[in-house]
Design an enzyme around this catalytic site. Structure first.
Site, PDB file in Angstrom:
ATOM      1  N   ARG A  70       0.842  -1.186   0.000  1.00  0.00           N
ATOM      2  CA  ARG A  70       0.000   0.000   0.000  1.00  0.00           C
ATOM      3  C   ARG A  70       0.883   1.244   0.000  1.00  0.00           C
ATOM      4  NH1 ARG A  70      -1.706   0.705   4.426  1.00  0.00           N
ATOM      5  NH2 ARG A  70      -1.139  -1.139   5.596  1.00  0.00           N
ATOM      6  N   TYR A 198      -1.547  -3.442  -7.102  1.00  0.00           N
ATOM      7  CA  TYR A 198      -1.287  -4.231  -5.909  1.00  0.00           C
ATOM      8  C   TYR A 198      -2.410  -4.182  -4.861  1.00  0.00           C
ATOM      9  CZ  TYR A 198       1.155  -6.780  -2.443  1.00  0.00           C
ATOM     10  OH  TYR A 198       1.489  -7.771  -1.569  1.00  0.00           O
ATOM     11  N   GLY A 199      -2.768  -5.308  -4.349  1.00  0.00           N
ATOM     12  CA  GLY A 199      -3.611  -5.482  -3.145  1.00  0.00           C
ATOM     13  C   GLY A 199      -4.532  -4.330  -2.814  1.00  0.00           C
ATOM     14  N   LYS A 207      -9.629  -2.221   1.564  1.00  0.00           N
ATOM     15  CA  LYS A 207      -9.315  -1.068   2.421  1.00  0.00           C
ATOM     16  C   LYS A 207     -10.083   0.187   1.981  1.00  0.00           C
ATOM     17  CE  LYS A 207      -6.201  -3.490   4.603  1.00  0.00           C
ATOM     18  NZ  LYS A 207      -6.411  -3.924   5.986  1.00  0.00           N
ATOM     19  N   HIS A 227     -10.804  -2.084  11.501  1.00  0.00           N
ATOM     20  CA  HIS A 227      -9.707  -2.943  11.023  1.00  0.00           C
ATOM     21  C   HIS A 227      -9.513  -4.067  12.053  1.00  0.00           C
ATOM     22  CE1 HIS A 227      -5.205  -3.050   9.621  1.00  0.00           C
ATOM     23  NE2 HIS A 227      -5.917  -3.934   8.990  1.00  0.00           N
ATOM     24  N   SER A 249      -1.311  -3.536  10.689  1.00  0.00           N
ATOM     25  CA  SER A 249      -0.991  -4.488   9.621  1.00  0.00           C
ATOM     26  C   SER A 249       0.175  -5.389  10.017  1.00  0.00           C
ATOM     27  CB  SER A 249      -0.596  -3.727   8.354  1.00  0.00           C
ATOM     28  OG  SER A 249      -1.630  -2.858   8.012  1.00  0.00           O
ATOM     29  N   CYS A 251       0.582  -7.750  12.216  1.00  0.00           N
ATOM     30  CA  CYS A 251       0.850  -8.026  13.636  1.00  0.00           C
ATOM     31  C   CYS A 251       0.216  -9.357  14.040  1.00  0.00           C
ATOM     32  CB  CYS A 251       0.258  -6.936  14.523  1.00  0.00           C
ATOM     33  SG  CYS A 251       1.271  -5.470  14.642  1.00  0.00           S
ATOM     34  N   ASP A 276      -9.557  -9.519   8.979  1.00  0.00           N
ATOM     35  CA  ASP A 276      -9.030  -8.171   8.725  1.00  0.00           C
ATOM     36  C   ASP A 276     -10.007  -7.034   9.007  1.00  0.00           C
ATOM     37  OD1 ASP A 276      -6.787  -6.633   7.848  1.00  0.00           O
ATOM     38  OD2 ASP A 276      -7.780  -6.254   5.943  1.00  0.00           O
ATOM     39  N   ARG A 365       1.766 -12.171  -0.757  1.00  0.00           N
ATOM     40  CA  ARG A 365       0.407 -12.451  -0.254  1.00  0.00           C
ATOM     41  C   ARG A 365      -0.197 -13.709  -0.845  1.00  0.00           C
ATOM     42  NH1 ARG A 365      -1.939  -8.469   3.359  1.00  0.00           N
ATOM     43  NH2 ARG A 365      -0.311  -6.917   3.546  1.00  0.00           N
ATOM     44  N   ASN A 492      -1.721 -18.015  22.659  1.00  0.00           N
ATOM     45  CA  ASN A 492      -2.484 -16.790  22.916  1.00  0.00           C
ATOM     46  C   ASN A 492      -3.896 -17.106  23.411  1.00  0.00           C
ATOM     47  OD1 ASN A 492      -0.301 -15.279  22.165  1.00  0.00           O
ATOM     48  ND2 ASN A 492      -0.979 -14.985  20.052  1.00  0.00           N
TER      49      ASN A 492
HETATM   50  C1  OXD Z   1      -3.025  -4.436   5.709  1.00  0.00           C
HETATM   51  C2  OXD Z   1      -3.616  -5.554   4.983  1.00  0.00           C
HETATM   52  O1  OXD Z   1      -2.046  -3.843   5.235  1.00  0.00           O
HETATM   53  O2  OXD Z   1      -4.557  -6.156   5.535  1.00  0.00           O
HETATM   54  O3  OXD Z   1      -3.515  -4.108   6.802  1.00  0.00           O
HETATM   55  O4  OXD Z   1      -3.205  -5.840   3.844  1.00  0.00           O
HETATM   56 MN    MN Z   2      -5.251  -5.173   7.301  1.00  0.00          MN
END
Ligand code: OXD
Ligand code: MN
Length: 583
Positions: A70, A198-199, A207, A227, A249, A251, A276, A365, A492
Site C-alpha cells: 500500500r 497491488y492489493g 481497504k 480494522h 498491519s 501483527c 481483517d 500475499r 495466545n
Molecule cells: C493491511 C492488509 O495492510 O490487511 O492491513 O493488507
Molecule cells: Mn489489514
C-alpha cells in the site's frame, strides 16, 4: 450483461468514454468467466500456474517491483472541508483531485478490456452488507475480487434493487510511481485508484471501500467499520464467545483469527469469522454485532507454516493466488518461514541469490476463499452477524505494554484504542521497525478526521448498555537481550481465556493506573515452559515509562486541536493523575 439501473449504466458509459477501452465486460462471477480469465492470464504471463500436483489450481502473480505494498503517501481523502479529512489523512480538494486523476484515466484503457465488477461486502442477504461496483482494466483484480467479495450476478441484483452503491474506478495505468494515486471521495461514495495493481491499492472492496468509505458511512448511520479480525472461542462445554481484535498491519491478525488450540487445551475450538475487517452494529439489546464484509483472505505469506498457522498453511495448498512469492525448482511456491523446500527463483523471477535479499517479498500475499479455512465459522454467513463480548486492541511493542490489560470503562477503552502504537512492518511502503501511533489500527484506513472518529466511538456509551469490554494485548514484549517473552501463536488462547473470564465476571484483577491486569496465576500457564519471573515481567507496569508514554499520547492527541473530544482529554487526564499518585 448490462444493467437496468440507469445511474450505473450512465457511469459505466462515461468511464468508457474517458478511458477508451477496446471492450467492456460485465462480470457475472461464474466459474466459466473465471476459467476464461485465468486461461487468458496464463497466456499473457500475468498468472503463472504452479505445480498442479501439490498446488492444484494455484497461480503466481508477480507485481511490478515498484508496486509491492500500500502507498499511504499517495492515498488521499478528498472532502469539501479539509478538516473533515483531518490531520490523519492526506487531503485534496475534490475538484482538484478529480481533475488530476481524470487526466491520468483519459485514454488509459486503450487496447485493454474494461471489466465492470458488481460486488457485495457482507453476506448477500445481510441488512448490514453494502454494495459496490469496481471498474478495472486488470483481470488479476477481477479474479481476486471474486475470492475477496461476493461478486457477480447476485450482487448485481441487489445493486439494481437498492440503487445505491460505492463507485470504484481503477486502472493499473503504466505503473509509474509518479503517476499513482489512490483517491477517496466519501461525500460522493466513490474511489479512484490509478497506477498500482497491488492489493489494497487495486482490490477496491477491501481497504478503500470496507474501511475508508465505510467508516464515513458508519459514522453517519451509527455503526463502526473497523480494522478488526472476528473470532469465536468455544470452550469444552460448547459455549462460544465472539471477540473482535484490532491490530496494525502484519501483527498476526490472520494467525489469531485461525488459532489452533495447543495440546494442553483439548476440547477448545476456534472459529474464524474474519481476519481483517469487522463492521459492528449496535442491536436492540445494546450489544454490538459483527459481520465480516469480506469473503476471502489476502494474507501475508512469509512466516506461514504448519506450526504458526496450520489452517492457513493447509488452505493455501489449492485454489490460491500467490502474489510475489518465490518458487522451488519443481515449481511450488516458496517463502521465508515455510520450513520446507528451498527457493530456486525469487519473487522477481530471477535465479535465487541471497545477495538480492529475501526470495519471497516480505509483503508477498495469498488470496484464498474464506470457505476453505477448516475453522470457518458457519455464522460467517449469518445476516445479523455475531454478538461481540470483547474488543481487543494490540500492537507490536518491545516494551511498556503488558501481555494483557483491561480498560476501566468504555471511554478509557476508547483512549486505549486511540493510543495504539506499533513498530512498522512491510505491509506499507516505508521504513520498517519504527514505532508509530496507529489509533485503533486505523491510521491508514480511517476515511475522516480521527477527532470525529473518537467522538463517534465515545457516543456509543450513551445509548448502549451491553457494550463489549475493551482490552489491550501485546504478544511482542522482549527481554533486554531481544528475546520474546511470550510464546504467542496457539498459546495466545490462554490470554483470550482470561479476557472471556473477565467478560463473564469469573475472575478478579489487579487494578493499576493503566487498567486492570491479571493476577499472576490467573493466566493459565499449565504445560507451558515459562517461569514466574517471566510472567511477572510480562504483566509489569513501569510507572516511569508509562508517564512518558502518556505524555507522548497527550501531545499526539493535542495535534487534533479543538475537534478533540473533551471526554477523551478527561480520561487521559485521569490516567495521568493516577500514574502520578502511583509514582
Ligand atoms: C493491511 C492488509 O495492510 O490487511 O492491513 O493488507
Ligand atoms: Mn489489514
Amino acid at each position: 450483461m448490462t444493467t437496468k439501473l440507469a445511474s450505473l449504466q450512465e457511469w459505466v458509459d462515461a468511464v468508457a468514454l474517458l478511458t477508451q477501452p477496446e471492450n467492456v465486460h460485465w462480470c457475472d462471477g461464474s466459474d466459466a468467466e473465471n476459467d476464461r480469465l485465468v486461461a487468458e492470464m496464463n497466456e499473457s504471463g500475468d498468472l503463472l500456474p504452479l505445480d498442479p500436483e501439490n498446488y492444484p489450481n494455484c497461480y503466481l502473480h508477480r507485481s511490478d517491483p515498484s508496486d509491492v505494498a500500500r502507498v499511504e503517501h499517495l492515498t488521499f481523502v478528498c472532502t469539501n472541508d479539509e478538516d473533515d479529512a483531518g490531520p490523519n489523512n492526506h487531503w485534496m480538494k475534490p475538484a482538484d483531485a478529480h481533475a488530476k486523476i481524470d487526466a491520468l484515466f483519459a485514454g488509459a484503457m486503450q487496447s485493454r478490456t474494461m471489466y465492470v465488477i458488481p460486488y457485495c461486502m457482507g453476506p448477500i442477504d445481510s441488512p448490514f452488507a453494502r454494495l459496490g461496483v469496481e471498474i478495472t482494466d486488470s483481470p488479476y483484480v477481477v479474479v481476486n475480487m471474486r475470492l475477496m467479495t461476493r461478486m457477480g450476478t447476485a450482487a448485481m441484483a441487489r445493486i439494481e434493487k437498492e440503487g445505491t452503491f460505492v463507485k470504484g474506478l481503477h486502472s493499473t495505468g503504466d505503473l509509474d510511481p509518479d503517476r499513482r494515486f489512490i483517491m477517496h471521495f466519501p461525500e460522493e461514495l466513490s474511489i479512484k485508484s490509478f497506477g498500482s495493481g497491488y492489493g489494497g491499492n487495486a482490490l477496491l472492496g477491501k481497504k478503500c471501500h470496507a474501511l475508508r468509505i465505510a467508516s464515513w458511512q458508519a459514522r453517519q448511520e451509527g455503526w463502526l467499520a473497523e480494522h478488526m479480525l472476528i473470532v469465536g472461542v468455544e470452550n469444552p462445554n460448547g459455549e462460544t464467545h465472539y471477540i473482535a481484535c484490532a491490530f496494525p498491519s502484519a501483527c498476526g491478525k490472520t494467525n489469531l483469527a485461525m488459532l489452533i488450540p495447543p495440546e494442553s487445551h483439548k476440547g477448545w475450538k476456534i472459529w474464524t469469522l474474519g481476519d481483517d475487517i469487522a463492521w459492528l452494529h449496535p442491536d436492540a439489546e445494546g450489544r454490538l454485532r459483527a459481520i465480516n464484509p469480506e469473503a476471502g483472505y489476502f494474507g501475508v505469506v512469509p512466516g506461514t507454516n504448519a506450526k504458526t498457522n496450520k489452517n492457513a498453511f493447509d488452505m493455501i495448498h489449492s485454489d490460491t493466488i500467490f502474489t510475489n512469492v518465490a518458487t522451488t525448482d519443481d515449481n511450488q511456491p516458496w517463502w521465508e518461514g515455510k520450513n520446507v523446500g528451498s527457493p530456486s527463483v525469487d519473487w522477481q523471477g530471477r535465479d535465487f541469490d541471497e545477495k538480492n535479499g529475501p526470495a519471497a517479498h516480505p509483503n508477498s500475499r495469498f488470496t484464498v476463499s474464506a470457505k476453505k479455512n477448516a475453522a470457518y465459522s458457519e455464522l460467517a454467513e449469518a445476516p445479523d452477524g455475531v454478538p461481540i463480548s470483547a474488543l481487543v486492541f494490540g500492537g507490536r511493542r518491545k516494551e511498556l505494554a503488558p501481555l494483557v490489560y483491561e480498560a476501566k470503562n468504555w471511554n478509557h477503552g476508547v483512549l486505549i484504542g486511540a493510543s495504539v502504537a506499533s513498530e512498522t512492518t512491510a505491509a506499507a511502503a516505508g521504513e520498517v521497525g519504527v514505532v508509530r501511533r496507529d489509533p485503533m489500527a486505523m491510521k491508514p484506513f480511517c476515511g475522516y478526521n480521527f477527532a470525529d472518529y473518537w467522538a463517534h466511538w465515545l457516543s456509543f456509551a450513551d445509548n448502549n448498555n451491553q457494550l463489549p469490554k475493551i482490552f489491550h494485548v501485546n504478544w511482542f514484549r522482549q527481554d533486554d537481550a531481544g528475546k520474546f517473552l511470550w510464546p504467542g501463536f496457539g498459546e495466545n488462547l490462554r490470554v483470550l481465556r482470561w479476557i472471556i473470564d473477565r467478560c463473564e465476571n469469573r475472575v478478579g484483577a489487579r487494578e493499576t493506573a493503566v487498567g486492570f491486569l491479571p493476577e499472576i496465576g490467573d493466566i493459565d500457564t499449565r504445560d507451558l515452559d515459562i517461569s514466574k519471573e517471566t510472567m511477572q515481567a510480562l504483566l509489569s507496569v513501569d510507572i516511569g515509562q508509562w508517564q512518558q508514554e502518556m505524555a507522548s499520547i497527550g501531545e499526539y492527541l493535542e495535534t487534533y486541536g479543538d475537534r478533540l473530544p473533551k471526554a477523551l482529554k478527561e480520561v487521559h487526564g485521569k490516567v495521568v493523575s493516577d500514574l502520578q499518585k502511583a509514582s
